[in-house]
Design an enzyme around this catalytic site. Sequence first.
Site, mmCIF file in Angstrom:
data_model
loop_
_atom_site.group_PDB
_atom_site.id
_atom_site.type_symbol
_atom_site.label_atom_id
_atom_site.label_comp_id
_atom_site.label_asym_id
_atom_site.label_seq_id
_atom_site.Cartn_x
_atom_site.Cartn_y
_atom_site.Cartn_z
ATOM 1 N N GLU A 171 0.935 -1.878 4.477
ATOM 2 C CA GLU A 171 1.464 -0.516 4.562
ATOM 3 C C GLU A 171 2.939 -0.534 4.926
ATOM 4 O O GLU A 171 3.750 0.167 4.328
ATOM 5 C CB GLU A 171 0.676 0.298 5.583
ATOM 6 C CG GLU A 171 1.077 1.769 5.621
ATOM 7 C CD GLU A 171 0.159 2.627 6.461
ATOM 8 O OE1 GLU A 171 0.538 3.758 6.786
ATOM 9 O OE2 GLU A 171 -0.963 2.177 6.786
ATOM 10 N N GLN A 228 0.821 -1.209 0.000
ATOM 11 C CA GLN A 228 0.000 0.000 0.000
ATOM 12 C C GLN A 228 0.855 1.259 0.000
ATOM 13 O O GLN A 228 0.318 2.353 -0.078
ATOM 14 C CB GLN A 228 -0.896 0.009 1.249
ATOM 15 C CG GLN A 228 -1.907 -1.112 1.313
ATOM 16 C CD GLN A 228 -2.593 -1.191 2.663
ATOM 17 O OE1 GLN A 228 -2.563 -2.231 3.309
ATOM 18 N NE2 GLN A 228 -3.208 -0.115 3.113
ATOM 19 N N PHE A 237 -7.067 1.787 12.009
ATOM 20 C CA PHE A 237 -5.795 2.302 12.528
ATOM 21 C C PHE A 237 -5.878 2.732 13.996
ATOM 22 O O PHE A 237 -5.439 3.798 14.377
ATOM 23 C CB PHE A 237 -5.366 3.492 11.657
ATOM 24 C CG PHE A 237 -3.879 3.725 11.615
ATOM 25 C CD1 PHE A 237 -3.059 2.918 10.859
ATOM 26 C CD2 PHE A 237 -3.310 4.751 12.332
ATOM 27 C CE1 PHE A 237 -1.688 3.139 10.809
ATOM 28 C CE2 PHE A 237 -1.940 4.981 12.287
ATOM 29 C CZ PHE A 237 -1.127 4.180 11.522
ATOM 30 N N GLU A 269 -12.545 3.261 5.801
ATOM 31 C CA GLU A 269 -12.466 2.761 7.174
ATOM 32 C C GLU A 269 -13.730 2.970 8.018
ATOM 33 O O GLU A 269 -14.075 2.097 8.828
ATOM 34 C CB GLU A 269 -11.274 3.416 7.890
ATOM 35 C CG GLU A 269 -9.936 2.981 7.343
ATOM 36 C CD GLU A 269 -8.794 3.810 7.904
ATOM 37 O OE1 GLU A 269 -7.846 3.211 8.451
ATOM 38 O OE2 GLU A 269 -8.853 5.048 7.800
ATOM 39 N N ARG A 300 -4.287 7.385 17.434
ATOM 40 C CA ARG A 300 -5.623 7.442 16.822
ATOM 41 C C ARG A 300 -6.659 6.763 17.707
ATOM 42 O O ARG A 300 -7.834 7.143 17.684
ATOM 43 C CB ARG A 300 -5.609 6.831 15.420
ATOM 44 C CG ARG A 300 -6.896 7.058 14.641
ATOM 45 C CD ARG A 300 -6.805 6.570 13.216
ATOM 46 N NE ARG A 300 -6.172 7.516 12.333
ATOM 47 C CZ ARG A 300 -6.813 8.331 11.501
ATOM 48 N NH1 ARG A 300 -8.129 8.353 11.476
ATOM 49 N NH2 ARG A 300 -6.147 9.131 10.699
ATOM 50 N N PHE A 330 -5.872 -3.857 3.697
ATOM 51 C CA PHE A 330 -6.448 -3.550 5.007
ATOM 52 C C PHE A 330 -5.433 -2.970 6.000
ATOM 53 O O PHE A 330 -5.629 -3.044 7.203
ATOM 54 C CB PHE A 330 -7.105 -4.794 5.624
ATOM 55 C CG PHE A 330 -7.951 -5.581 4.666
ATOM 56 C CD1 PHE A 330 -9.066 -5.012 4.079
ATOM 57 C CD2 PHE A 330 -7.639 -6.892 4.352
ATOM 58 C CE1 PHE A 330 -9.851 -5.723 3.195
ATOM 59 C CE2 PHE A 330 -8.411 -7.618 3.455
ATOM 60 C CZ PHE A 330 -9.521 -7.031 2.880
#
Length: 778
Positions: free
Chosen positions: A248, A213, A360, A729, A326, A244
């Site tokens: 990343e 990603q 996240f 998300e 987050r 998903f």
Amino acid sequence: MTRHEPLDLKKAEISGGVATDRRHDSAHKHVTGEAVYIDDMAEPAGTLHAYLGLSAVAHGVIRSMDLDAVAAAPGVVTVLNHQDVPGTNDISPTGLNDEPIFTPDRVQFLGQPVFAVIAETREQARRACTLARIEYEELPALIDIAQAGEDARLVTKPLTLQRGSVGLALRAAPRRVSGRIRVGGQDHFYLEGQIAFAMPGEDQDVTVHSSTQHPSEVQHMVAHALGAPSHAVTVEVRRMGGGFGGKETQANLFAAVAAIAAKKTGRPVKIRPDRDDDMTATGKRHDFLIDYDVGFDEEGRILGVDFTYSARCGFSADLSGPVTDRALFHCDNTYYYPSVRAVSRPLYTNTVSNTAFRGFGGPQGMLGAERIIDEVAFALGRDPLEIRKRNLYGETDRNVTPYHQTVEDSEAAHVIEELEISAGYADRRREIAEFNERSPIVKRGIALTPVKFGISFTATHFNQAGALVHVYTDGSIHLNHGGTEMGQGLYVKVAQIVAEEFQVDIEQVKITATTTGKVPNTSATAASSGSDLNGMAAQNAARQIKDRLIDFATGQYEVPKEQIEFLPGRVRVGNQEIPFAELVRQAYMARVQLSAAGFYKTPKIHWDRDKGKGRPFYYFAYGAACSEVSVDTLTGEYVIERTDILHETGRSLNRAIDIGQIEGGFIQGMGWLTTEELVWDDKGRLRTHAPSTYKIPLASDRPKIFNVELADWGENREKTVHRSKAVGEPPFMLAMSVLHALSDAVASVAGHKICPRLDAPATPERVLMAVERLRAEG
């Protein structure tokens, strides 16, 4: 069944611009097997295959390592370890130098890469790995965060959010409850596992096909590992079979190993682990222990709340800092806290380094918020929905978040009100109460839960994107941007934006693979920002070319700009209409540049982490879900009878894609909260490392009745692309309604007088234990 407004796909095939229900550009390829993933690519002659040798202990020192038998195994070309890394032996995305490609001496989790075998075939490489003889001096291992003390080691700096006087508010509150919720992790379980294919080139050059990603991060990590400049590394991504968040940062390891091997051998190298090794060696969603202390009045208004979010981060930082940040950003969900303190504890453990996952950290944060709503409701004997509505963000003095951002666009009350009516919540709650009175074994439960999700990367510098648009002389258009396609429909959405700008059919827009050689310094396709960022960048590029075409037509036909208009397939210039392709051809003959690099950066956002203040989010996305369940109180087994969802996407770019995202996000979230359980034993072995032991939702697990609607009144107040809102998300958290419906059903066995305190995932075993506990206490 699933209900939503019919989608006019025929119309979409005719126009294909923004706000048409266009199917995914590769949908037909996905179902026929024509879509080319990395493992489907034709292998050049001489391609080698790599496989990782993984550690067998969770924590220890390597005392000796004999790889002679490995090197002598049939088909083996070479064996790599930390000494074979020509550059930096580290793939830490945060630059903390805490995540080696191959560990040199110390093992910090069971499954950590120690070496790699490069062989003529994948099977030969895999078998050779088993011949290694490694002796470890085992050390004590910390596996479960519940075992960590107050002075436990942290992998990165914690965060504190605070507003008001929490201690005073709690002491002065008429009612007060404290407790803890355990929130489990989740494996990404993408259809396409981790994979990389590296092709060596001249000098220092290497091209890497990576299932990632974040192509630019892979580029940088490979360059560092090779000791080469970034311009020597090109990373290309056409599509992923799911990401998903698991691709990343986790793709870095596989790309680096493939590239190192390719440059060392001078031959192409592919690496694709088995599912078992993929699940063992790669990070997952963080599991959390959330401690809370909440004060409230007799009407159910929350007066003060104190949260501590402890997360199992694993052996290295990875993205645990921003993930736990987050989580705190979403400890409020849709609720206003007059006084609040929230603290993160990103804990070191001898397990794989956990990483990004859809939401996240936001989903874990919201579960803390929803738990205290349940606590207040049960303490007062009220319907949890009543308590939810009583504590929503409001106007003026009830609109500031724990991180001091003002909520200017709250749609939570609107969404809840509309869904409460359309789902028939009040009547169904009465019917369920009557059913439970008559049914001694099967109990039903219902819950309506809202979602408020902040949109933007909390690392401000990631909120930028680039795009490249070429218009060819026949009127066809080449589009490239920094976003990656993992099945979510980003490519088709951005293509629709470009088609809309030029007023051409989408078939004229060629969607091309993401590559660092065309658009540099890209951000990850994450944080639900793919369409927001890349759509705006592509629109910017298209408008540059449009402006040049308008300037050309103004001079060529001697008409003012106001009399030039792009119409479907043509351009009106004064009192005549010219086919788009013809105008383009004329502009080329006049030496007008028909290529442009677009750029976009998100405005208004800023964040001071040290002070815990700022505006980390450009806007919020809202939704709500109402779920009903049936629970067998003798076994703990349950069925999801019905789910109704109302979600606002602003002015949807593509309703077909958005509805698919909402449905898929909900089911994935439901899996996280019900069936998907990660289990490590006391030796640090992941016991749920394959489809046989790790249970994602089946088609039969979906709600029997599944109604999904988009809010047709939604419009983003901020200037996003076509006033749309992100949809990647936010729908994931709609599945909280299932967990709380289960809680409602369990609570019925004790007359709704005791909070069930149901942990996640709420497996049938946990549900049964909660039922037995409430029966004993009630």
